[in-house]
Design an enzyme around this catalytic site. Structure first.
Site, PDB file in Angstrom:
ATOM      1  N   CYS A   1      33.658  34.460  67.569  1.00  0.00           N
ATOM      2  CA  CYS A   1      33.018  33.725  67.825  1.00  0.00           C
ATOM      3  C   CYS A   1      33.028  32.779  66.448  1.00  0.00           C
ATOM      4  O   CYS A   1      32.545  31.893  66.324  1.00  0.00           O
ATOM      5  CB  CYS A   1      32.025  33.134  69.038  1.00  0.00           C
TER       6      CYS A   1
ATOM      7  N   CYS B   1      32.112  37.552  63.311  1.00  0.00           N
ATOM      8  CA  CYS B   1      32.530  38.105  64.415  1.00  0.00           C
ATOM      9  C   CYS B   1      34.405  37.355  65.031  1.00  0.00           C
ATOM     10  O   CYS B   1      34.466  36.171  64.425  1.00  0.00           O
ATOM     11  CB  CYS B   1      31.742  37.465  65.615  1.00  0.00           C
TER      12      CYS B   1
ATOM     13  N   CYS C   1      28.415  51.287  62.207  1.00  0.00           N
ATOM     14  CA  CYS C   1      29.762  51.429  62.295  1.00  0.00           C
ATOM     15  C   CYS C   1      30.471  49.898  63.240  1.00  0.00           C
ATOM     16  O   CYS C   1      29.756  50.589  64.574  1.00  0.00           O
ATOM     17  CB  CYS C   1      29.937  53.045  63.136  1.00  0.00           C
TER      18      CYS C   1
ATOM     19  N   CYS D   1      28.098  41.274  69.685  1.00  0.00           N
ATOM     20  CA  CYS D   1      27.451  39.935  68.891  1.00  0.00           C
ATOM     21  C   CYS D   1      26.387  39.568  69.970  1.00  0.00           C
ATOM     22  O   CYS D   1      26.888  39.411  71.638  1.00  0.00           O
ATOM     23  CB  CYS D   1      29.054  39.319  68.501  1.00  0.00           C
TER      24      CYS D   1
ATOM     25  N   CYS E   1      28.953  35.963  71.538  1.00  0.00           N
ATOM     26  CA  CYS E   1      29.786  35.779  72.521  1.00  0.00           C
ATOM     27  C   CYS E   1      30.027  37.536  73.167  1.00  0.00           C
ATOM     28  O   CYS E   1      30.586  37.206  73.944  1.00  0.00           O
ATOM     29  CB  CYS E   1      30.651  35.454  71.525  1.00  0.00           C
TER      30      CYS E   1
HETATM   31 FE    FE Z   1      30.998  36.832  68.835  1.00  0.00          FE
END
Ligand code: FE
Length: 132
Positions: free
Chosen positions: A52, A49, A121, A98, A101
């Site tokens: 984070c 991510c 995607c 995510c 976060c």
């Molecule tokens: Fe994240």
């Protein structure tokens, strides 16, 4: 890595992220297809991510979907990705975020390849790639 939820204000996110990453991750934007720098990346490694650092996808599950966005058939750890029904733009889609976060990643569709039949995607800008 822990998936304890991060609570960060928009103001703080603006200091941590570039404006284009902020738009995608925090305002649920979408990068234009075929523009992302990770679309054609074929290196071995892990996609994290960009907000984070949580591990999201492995290069082993990346495939060429033709959609114009990096596509994966599986998450590294399923619980690292949260889903939500998204009825924007007159469509019913499943948004992926995510789990740590809450950053917007993209959408997941059920027209992916075996073994999962899923197609995650994902915006390149939502991801950070670490080779290895
Ligand atoms: Fe994240």
């Amino acid at each position: 890595m822990s998936t304890t939820k991060l609570k960060i204000s928009d103001e703080e996110w603006r200091t941590r992220l570039s404006p284009d990453r902020f738009h995608i991750l925090r305002e649920k934007g979408t990068e234009r297809p075929f523009t992302g720098k990770l679309l054609h990346n074929k290196e071995k490694g892990t996609y994290h991510c960009a907000g984070c650092g949580l591990e999201l996808f492995s290069s082993d599950s990346k495939f060429g979907s033709g959609s114009g966005w990096p596509s994966f058939f599986q998450a590294v750890v399923r619980d690292n990705i949260r889903t939500r029904e998204d009825k924007s733009f007159g469509m019913v889609r499943t948004e992926i975020m995510c789990a740590k976060c809450g950053g917007h990643l993209g959408h997941v569709f059920d027209d992916g390849p075996e073994p999962t039949g899923l197609r995650y995607c994902v915006n390149s800008l939502s991801l950070e790639f670490s080779p290895g």
